[in-house]
Design a protein around this motif. Sequence first.
Motif, PDB file in Angstrom:
ATOM      1  N   ILE A  11      -6.178  18.030  11.971  1.00  0.00           N
ATOM      2  CA  ILE A  11      -6.527  17.442  12.428  1.00  0.00           C
ATOM      3  C   ILE A  11      -5.557  16.337  12.724  1.00  0.00           C
ATOM      4  CG2 ILE A  11      -9.001  15.287  12.668  1.00  0.00           C
ATOM      5  CD1 ILE A  11     -10.300  16.461  10.107  1.00  0.00           C
ATOM      6  N   LEU A  34      -3.432   6.336  13.952  1.00  0.00           N
ATOM      7  CA  LEU A  34      -4.905   7.439  13.756  1.00  0.00           C
ATOM      8  C   LEU A  34      -4.159   8.148  12.728  1.00  0.00           C
ATOM      9  CD1 LEU A  34      -7.682   7.161  12.646  1.00  0.00           C
ATOM     10  CD2 LEU A  34      -8.015   8.179  15.047  1.00  0.00           C
ATOM     11  N   TRP A  35      -3.475   9.119  13.800  1.00  0.00           N
ATOM     12  CA  TRP A  35      -2.986  10.541  13.207  1.00  0.00           C
ATOM     13  C   TRP A  35      -2.104  10.093  12.810  1.00  0.00           C
ATOM     14  CZ3 TRP A  35      -6.813  11.926  15.477  1.00  0.00           C
ATOM     15  CH2 TRP A  35      -6.901  12.068  17.076  1.00  0.00           C
ATOM     16  N   VAL A  75       1.095   3.921  -2.611  1.00  0.00           N
ATOM     17  CA  VAL A  75       0.474   6.095  -1.941  1.00  0.00           C
ATOM     18  C   VAL A  75       1.647   6.548  -2.711  1.00  0.00           C
ATOM     19  CG1 VAL A  75       0.024   7.179  -0.530  1.00  0.00           C
ATOM     20  CG2 VAL A  75      -0.843   5.328  -0.683  1.00  0.00           C
ATOM     21  N   MET A 109      -2.453   8.196   9.836  1.00  0.00           N
ATOM     22  CA  MET A 109      -3.122   7.776   8.866  1.00  0.00           C
ATOM     23  C   MET A 109      -3.531   8.487   7.852  1.00  0.00           C
ATOM     24  SD  MET A 109      -4.520   3.390   8.726  1.00  0.00           S
ATOM     25  CE  MET A 109      -4.164   3.583   7.098  1.00  0.00           C
ATOM     26  N   ILE A 110      -4.207   9.234   9.167  1.00  0.00           N
ATOM     27  CA  ILE A 110      -5.235  11.076   9.022  1.00  0.00           C
ATOM     28  C   ILE A 110      -4.175  12.115   8.030  1.00  0.00           C
ATOM     29  CG2 ILE A 110      -6.043  12.970   9.002  1.00  0.00           C
ATOM     30  CD1 ILE A 110      -7.517  11.473  11.458  1.00  0.00           C
ATOM     31  N   LEU A 128      -3.074  12.565   0.597  1.00  0.00           N
ATOM     32  CA  LEU A 128      -3.180  12.162  -0.501  1.00  0.00           C
ATOM     33  C   LEU A 128      -3.995  13.295  -1.140  1.00  0.00           C
ATOM     34  CD1 LEU A 128      -4.105   8.458   0.867  1.00  0.00           C
ATOM     35  CD2 LEU A 128      -2.765   9.355  -1.335  1.00  0.00           C
ATOM     36  N   ALA A 129      -5.109  13.537  -0.557  1.00  0.00           N
ATOM     37  CA  ALA A 129      -5.938  14.597  -0.292  1.00  0.00           C
ATOM     38  C   ALA A 129      -5.397  15.971  -1.126  1.00  0.00           C
ATOM     39  CB  ALA A 129      -7.024  15.124   0.442  1.00  0.00           C
ATOM     40  N   MET A 160      -1.244  10.942   6.561  1.00  0.00           N
ATOM     41  CA  MET A 160      -1.949  10.401   5.124  1.00  0.00           C
ATOM     42  C   MET A 160      -2.176  10.390   4.021  1.00  0.00           C
ATOM     43  SD  MET A 160      -0.308   6.673   3.921  1.00  0.00           S
ATOM     44  CE  MET A 160      -1.807   5.751   3.845  1.00  0.00           C
ATOM     45  N   ILE A 161      -3.795  11.007   4.590  1.00  0.00           N
ATOM     46  CA  ILE A 161      -5.265  11.015   4.151  1.00  0.00           C
ATOM     47  C   ILE A 161      -4.938  12.377   3.440  1.00  0.00           C
ATOM     48  CG2 ILE A 161      -7.340  11.636   4.337  1.00  0.00           C
ATOM     49  CD1 ILE A 161      -7.403   8.241   5.746  1.00  0.00           C
ATOM     50  N   LEU A 180      -7.675  19.036   6.748  1.00  0.00           N
ATOM     51  CA  LEU A 180      -7.163  17.699   7.474  1.00  0.00           C
ATOM     52  C   LEU A 180      -5.820  17.380   7.645  1.00  0.00           C
ATOM     53  CD1 LEU A 180      -7.586  15.982   3.406  1.00  0.00           C
ATOM     54  CD2 LEU A 180      -9.025  15.810   5.328  1.00  0.00           C
ATOM     55  N   TRP A 225       1.577   7.382  -5.879  1.00  0.00           N
ATOM     56  CA  TRP A 225       0.755   8.427  -6.830  1.00  0.00           C
ATOM     57  C   TRP A 225       0.895   9.590  -6.683  1.00  0.00           C
ATOM     58  CZ3 TRP A 225      -3.519  11.050  -4.245  1.00  0.00           C
ATOM     59  CH2 TRP A 225      -3.853  10.981  -5.270  1.00  0.00           C
ATOM     60  N   LEU A 267       0.802  -1.174  -0.333  1.00  0.00           N
ATOM     61  CA  LEU A 267      -0.278  -0.122  -0.375  1.00  0.00           C
ATOM     62  C   LEU A 267       0.912   1.300   0.062  1.00  0.00           C
ATOM     63  CD1 LEU A 267      -2.958   1.034   0.443  1.00  0.00           C
ATOM     64  CD2 LEU A 267      -1.996   0.990   2.951  1.00  0.00           C
TER      65      LEU A 267
END
Lengths: 283, 283
Positions: B240, B270-271, B26, B273-274, B280-281, B276-277, B237, B29, B22
């Motif tokens: 957060i 969790l933080w 990522v 991963m966010i 991505l965004a 990373m999001i 993002l 991408w 993954l």
Amino acid sequence: MKRRILGFIRIIRPINGFMMSLAVLVGAWLTLSETPSPLLLQKILLGAVTAFTLSGASMTINDYCDYEIDRINEPNRPLPSGAVKLEESLILASMLIIIGLAAALFTSMWTALLALVSLVFSVTYAVRGKRTGLPGNFLVSFCVAVPFIYGGFIVTNGFDYKLLFFSLMAFLSNTGREITKGIVDISGDKSHNMRTIAVVYGERFAALLASIFFVASVLFSIAPPILGLVSVWFIPLVAIADIGFIISSIALIQKPTRQNAKRIKNLILLWMMIGMIAFLAGK
Amino acid sequence: MKRRILGFIRIIRPINGFMMSLAVLVGAWLTLSETPSPLLLQKILLGAVTAFTLSGASMTINDYCDYEIDRINEPNRPLPSGAVKLEESLILASMLIIIGLAAALFTSMWTALLALVSLVFSVTYAVRGKRTGLPGNFLVSFCVAVPFIYGGFIVTNGFDYKLLFFSLMAFLSNTGREITKGIVDISGDKSHNMRTIAVVYGERFAALLASIFFVASVLFSIAPPILGLVSVWFIPLVAIADIGFIISSIALIQKPTRQNAKRIKNLILLWMMIGMIAFLAGK
């Protein structure tokens, strides 16, 4: 004083609220086809505020409803420990609802309506839904899927098919996960008279039903690339999530024990997050 | 037979392998600026294969090295339970390394070199690094950050600054997380003579040092939007994730107990991963 402030922070579960805000942002981002105007950006941020505050209100109302149970099982929570008084929790929830719905009204009439419906659903779950098994699981899954839809709703008044598939998959996989959680909590739920799938029909049936939901979500994941809604990047990423869902389903059916269900419910959350990353990268 | 096959699957920890794949996807991408050619796409998928197989090889070698400890602490693991024999595990690891490096060579000479370096790092950790505290933590963080870099490397031979910041933040926050894990495992580590930060300097110091790494990662997150490397979506993002890192750091310093550290190490994931999001965004 510090204990009281910490109590007020703890009772709204800010991390859940952050997750809800994140979901609104992701839903909006997935729907947008061009750079948003400052006005639209502002509306999206208001959407994140609505998600955070209404989530906080639901969590507080949930703790209010569980007061008697928590006094025995979770005496350290803000309400049973006395850090937050019962009437204070209702005032807090009311204030959060007013802020959340006001932010939603500033976005649009329709988003305010959707926010209100979501609030009613999550309060319904807190008050009665938990005891009802599958209907309760559906309520939770709705509340998990709705912030994505809400974010998309802010951006467009039409229907975004990509987001529709995404929300449906989130709904299905989360329902499977809720059923799996029922296997973990079976003994506690039995003694509290909760009619979850695992309590009523046993662990084996719950594992099977959960797996059906997971596999349904996997099957739906084939549609977005076929319909040309996502780029080629979606495919390898969603493949990781799909393999994960299938392996976890097999593992759960083979051994529907408490220990195994606990491990698998965490894995499912991981596959759900990777599924989301697939949609993000496939935009 | 079934037990043996399951043993071979369990020893390579396929979920870790999926995560590594993954990360390669990522990283690729994030670096791509246009739709990739079929040839490039094929190279990226080969990169995912390399990540999966080399991760599997490291995990197997790790279990081989821990055989004596696991015989006492984790008798159900594939090696101590006898599902996989010791010599078989070495054959399995060798085969995975050959497949992984061959896939890397098919990509390019340079990626093969990077794959080899990563493998050496992860094996070093398995053989000796664990006992060394901070150097060992750095080795793990390198292995967490490297698949992202690897994915970017396949796409471009130049340097991608966005990915550089991303990997640096992943490295820093993961190091903080490893130190936090040391607080959770302190009693077991002490008795096994592991010289982790928490064992050598105590929980309080470990909490403080972990928080410094988290805050460093938060500070670096300000750079990408200032340098114009990401879109406006990055900001709400990553906010957060940043608030999460800061709240978790405060909570860890205030109460550096085993129980609290355990909760916080999950939140940190969790933080991350966010974060990373957010990248991505924000692409």
